[in-house]
Design a protein around this motif. Structure first.
Motif, mmCIF file in Angstrom:
data_model
loop_
_atom_site.group_PDB
_atom_site.id
_atom_site.type_symbol
_atom_site.label_atom_id
_atom_site.label_comp_id
_atom_site.label_asym_id
_atom_site.label_seq_id
_atom_site.Cartn_x
_atom_site.Cartn_y
_atom_site.Cartn_z
ATOM 1 N N ALA A 5 30.118 -40.387 -14.214
ATOM 2 C CA ALA A 5 28.661 -40.496 -14.181
ATOM 3 C C ALA A 5 28.211 -41.871 -14.662
ATOM 4 O O ALA A 5 28.794 -42.448 -15.584
ATOM 5 N N LYS A 6 27.157 -42.380 -14.031
ATOM 6 C CA LYS A 6 26.604 -43.679 -14.392
ATOM 7 C C LYS A 6 25.460 -43.546 -15.407
ATOM 8 O O LYS A 6 24.991 -44.546 -15.936
ATOM 9 N N TYR A 7 25.013 -42.324 -15.628
ATOM 10 C CA TYR A 7 23.903 -42.069 -16.536
ATOM 11 C C TYR A 7 24.266 -40.930 -17.488
ATOM 12 O O TYR A 7 25.254 -40.240 -17.274
ATOM 13 N N GLU A 8 23.457 -40.716 -18.500
ATOM 14 C CA GLU A 8 23.695 -39.626 -19.447
ATOM 15 C C GLU A 8 23.184 -38.290 -18.917
ATOM 16 O O GLU A 8 23.784 -37.246 -19.175
ATOM 17 N N ALA A 9 22.055 -38.333 -18.188
ATOM 18 C CA ALA A 9 21.399 -37.101 -17.744
ATOM 19 C C ALA A 9 21.024 -37.199 -16.274
ATOM 20 O O ALA A 9 20.411 -38.188 -15.848
ATOM 21 N N ASP A 10 21.393 -36.183 -15.504
ATOM 22 C CA ASP A 10 21.008 -36.076 -14.096
ATOM 23 C C ASP A 10 19.979 -34.960 -14.011
ATOM 24 O O ASP A 10 20.297 -33.785 -14.197
ATOM 25 N N LEU A 11 18.731 -35.335 -13.703
ATOM 26 C CA LEU A 11 17.624 -34.385 -13.805
ATOM 27 C C LEU A 11 17.147 -33.851 -12.451
ATOM 28 O O LEU A 11 15.984 -33.432 -12.313
ATOM 29 N N HIS A 12 18.049 -33.837 -11.458
ATOM 30 C CA HIS A 12 17.659 -33.294 -10.150
ATOM 31 C C HIS A 12 18.904 -32.753 -9.457
ATOM 32 O O HIS A 12 19.627 -33.492 -8.796
ATOM 33 N N CYS A 13 19.159 -31.449 -9.598
ATOM 34 C CA CYS A 13 20.371 -30.824 -9.046
ATOM 35 C C CYS A 13 20.041 -29.462 -8.441
ATOM 36 O O CYS A 13 19.257 -28.700 -9.002
ATOM 37 N N HIS A 14 20.672 -29.167 -7.312
ATOM 38 C CA HIS A 14 20.464 -27.903 -6.615
ATOM 39 C C HIS A 14 21.745 -27.090 -6.595
ATOM 40 O O HIS A 14 22.848 -27.633 -6.566
ATOM 41 N N THR A 15 21.580 -25.777 -6.585
ATOM 42 C CA THR A 15 22.708 -24.855 -6.618
ATOM 43 C C THR A 15 22.622 -23.870 -5.455
ATOM 44 O O THR A 15 21.702 -23.940 -4.625
ATOM 45 N N LEU A 36 28.593 -36.308 -17.923
ATOM 46 C CA LEU A 36 27.167 -36.193 -18.215
ATOM 47 C C LEU A 36 26.946 -35.458 -19.545
ATOM 48 O O LEU A 36 27.725 -34.590 -19.919
ATOM 49 N N LYS A 37 25.861 -35.800 -20.221
ATOM 50 C CA LYS A 37 25.473 -35.094 -21.434
ATOM 51 C C LYS A 37 24.426 -34.021 -21.157
ATOM 52 O O LYS A 37 24.249 -33.101 -21.956
ATOM 53 N N ALA A 38 23.714 -34.179 -20.038
ATOM 54 C CA ALA A 38 22.663 -33.218 -19.700
ATOM 55 C C ALA A 38 22.507 -33.135 -18.189
ATOM 56 O O ALA A 38 22.765 -34.100 -17.471
ATOM 57 N N VAL A 39 22.053 -31.965 -17.739
ATOM 58 C CA VAL A 39 21.812 -31.754 -16.319
ATOM 59 C C VAL A 39 20.618 -30.821 -16.178
ATOM 60 O O VAL A 39 20.426 -29.919 -16.998
ATOM 61 N N LEU A 259 27.065 -36.158 -8.591
ATOM 62 C CA LEU A 259 26.385 -35.919 -9.863
ATOM 63 C C LEU A 259 26.499 -37.140 -10.761
ATOM 64 O O LEU A 259 27.579 -37.714 -10.905
ATOM 65 N N GLY A 260 25.389 -37.530 -11.335
ATOM 66 C CA GLY A 260 25.406 -38.640 -12.278
ATOM 67 C C GLY A 260 25.314 -40.017 -11.662
ATOM 68 O O GLY A 260 25.251 -41.015 -12.377
ATOM 69 N N ASP A 261 25.275 -40.107 -10.315
ATOM 70 C CA ASP A 261 25.093 -41.415 -9.678
ATOM 71 C C ASP A 261 23.705 -41.963 -9.953
ATOM 72 O O ASP A 261 23.480 -43.170 -9.943
ATOM 73 N N TRP A 262 22.756 -41.050 -10.143
ATOM 74 C CA TRP A 262 21.373 -41.417 -10.460
ATOM 75 C C TRP A 262 20.939 -40.547 -11.631
ATOM 76 O O TRP A 262 21.339 -39.397 -11.743
ATOM 77 N N GLY A 263 20.115 -41.114 -12.487
ATOM 78 C CA GLY A 263 19.677 -40.342 -13.630
ATOM 79 C C GLY A 263 18.975 -41.203 -14.661
ATOM 80 O O GLY A 263 18.439 -42.268 -14.346
ATOM 81 N N VAL A 264 18.998 -40.729 -15.901
ATOM 82 C CA VAL A 264 18.291 -41.387 -17.001
ATOM 83 C C VAL A 264 19.070 -41.166 -18.293
ATOM 84 O O VAL A 264 20.099 -40.487 -18.304
ATOM 85 N N GLY A 265 18.552 -41.709 -19.372
ATOM 86 C CA GLY A 265 19.156 -41.511 -20.676
ATOM 87 C C GLY A 265 18.649 -40.228 -21.334
ATOM 88 O O GLY A 265 17.666 -39.624 -20.896
ATOM 89 N N MET A 266 19.319 -39.837 -22.404
ATOM 90 C CA MET A 266 18.948 -38.613 -23.112
ATOM 91 C C MET A 266 17.554 -38.704 -23.732
ATOM 92 O O MET A 266 16.922 -37.678 -24.028
#
Length: 284
Positions: A5-15, A36-39, A259-266
């Motif tokens: 992962a390039k970021y700590e948190a990935d805030l857009h995921c589908h299941t 990742l630390k968060a999803v 997962l984690g290619d795009w995201g933000v910090g905690m």
């Protein structure tokens, strides 16, 4: 090569509860595997994946942010609104989401009818078996078309039949962004406009801020570098949270998106919690 992962948190995921290919637990496990630390679990019009994801989060020591994505229409365009940190026990939320899912079913049946007019015969049951969760959508039609060997992949299915302007397209339920924002805010959540790219103007975003918008998804694979610069500026001007995520669905639905290619910090998780009324109620 192992993906990291390039970021700590990935805030857009589908299941599999909407149109992703991995179960909520599998998404959380994969998040752990890539570091990742968060999803955030943000399925379309359903919160049914939250419980499974939270259990997996405890197992893998990953923060799971409870989210949702609501699709809306705005002046002939699709605008998606993400909601974070909502109250799972909110009766109005449950009712509104149930209504949206039923309208999804009606839309899919109309699209199947249009496909028949094009000489492509698939049954509702052919589509339904690809929808493991309770939210059905166009990607499930695409998977049925692949199974029937009508098309080779999801991209071709959308490009030939399912996207706006194509012969099997049926407009979605006419829910506008302001209404989706109110649904999220009324459930104690934080409302964020998803992947606005170049098509949402500063004036439109400012208009949605007036009805409760609290953030912009700046970091997303569909946002160009110019988009990210412009959206960051708009966010700062309006005091909005800057969020980000991969919009992960699985490689068979969105090839090349990890997962984690795009995201933000905690720190963004903390910002969201601080603006969520549910967070404040829990602290009382």
């Amino acid at each position: 090569m192992i993906h990291t992962a390039k970021y700590e948190a990935d805030l857009h995921c589908h299941t599999t509860e909407s149109d992703g290919v991995c179960t909520p637990a599998q998404v959380v496990r994969q998040a752990w595997e890539v570091g990742l630390k968060a999803v955030a679990i943000t399925d379309h019009d359903t919160i049914s994946g939250w419980s499974e994801a939270e259990k997996a989060g405890k197992q893998y020591h990953i923060t799971v942010l409870k989210g949702i994505e609501i699709n809306t229409d705005w002046e002939g365009r699709e605008v998606h609104i993400l909601g974070y940190a909502l109250n799972a026990n909110d009766d109005n939320l449950a009712t509104r989401l149930s209504e949206l899912r039923e309208k999804r079913v009606q839309r899919i049946k109309k699209m199947i009818g249009k496909l028949s007019q094009c000489g492509v015969d698939i049954a509702f049951e052919d589509v339904l078996k690809h929808a493991e969760g309770d939210s059905i959508g166009r990607p499930h039609i695409a998977q049925a078309l692949i199974e029937k060997k009508v098309v080779d992949n999801v991209h071709i299915a959308f490009d030939k039949y399912l996207k706006i302007g194509r012969p099997a397209y049926v407009p979605r339920n006419k829910l506008d962004p302001a209404e989706a924002i109110r649904i999220i805010r009324d459930a104690g959540g934080v409302a964020v406009v998803a992947h606005p790219g170049s098509f949402c103007t500063a004036q439109e975003i400012s208009q949605w801020v007036k009805v409760g918008l609290q953030g912009i998804e700046v970091f997303h694979p569909e946002n160009s570098a110019d988009d990210r610069w412009r959206l960051t500026k708009i966010a700062k001007q309006n005091g909005l949270i800057i969020t980000g995520g991969s919009d992960y669905h699985g490689h068979s639905v969105k090839p090349g998106i990890n997962l984690g290619d795009w995201g933000v910090g905690m720190n963004v998780i903390k910002e969201i919690e601080q603006r969520s009324s549910i967070f404040f109620q829990q602290k009382d």
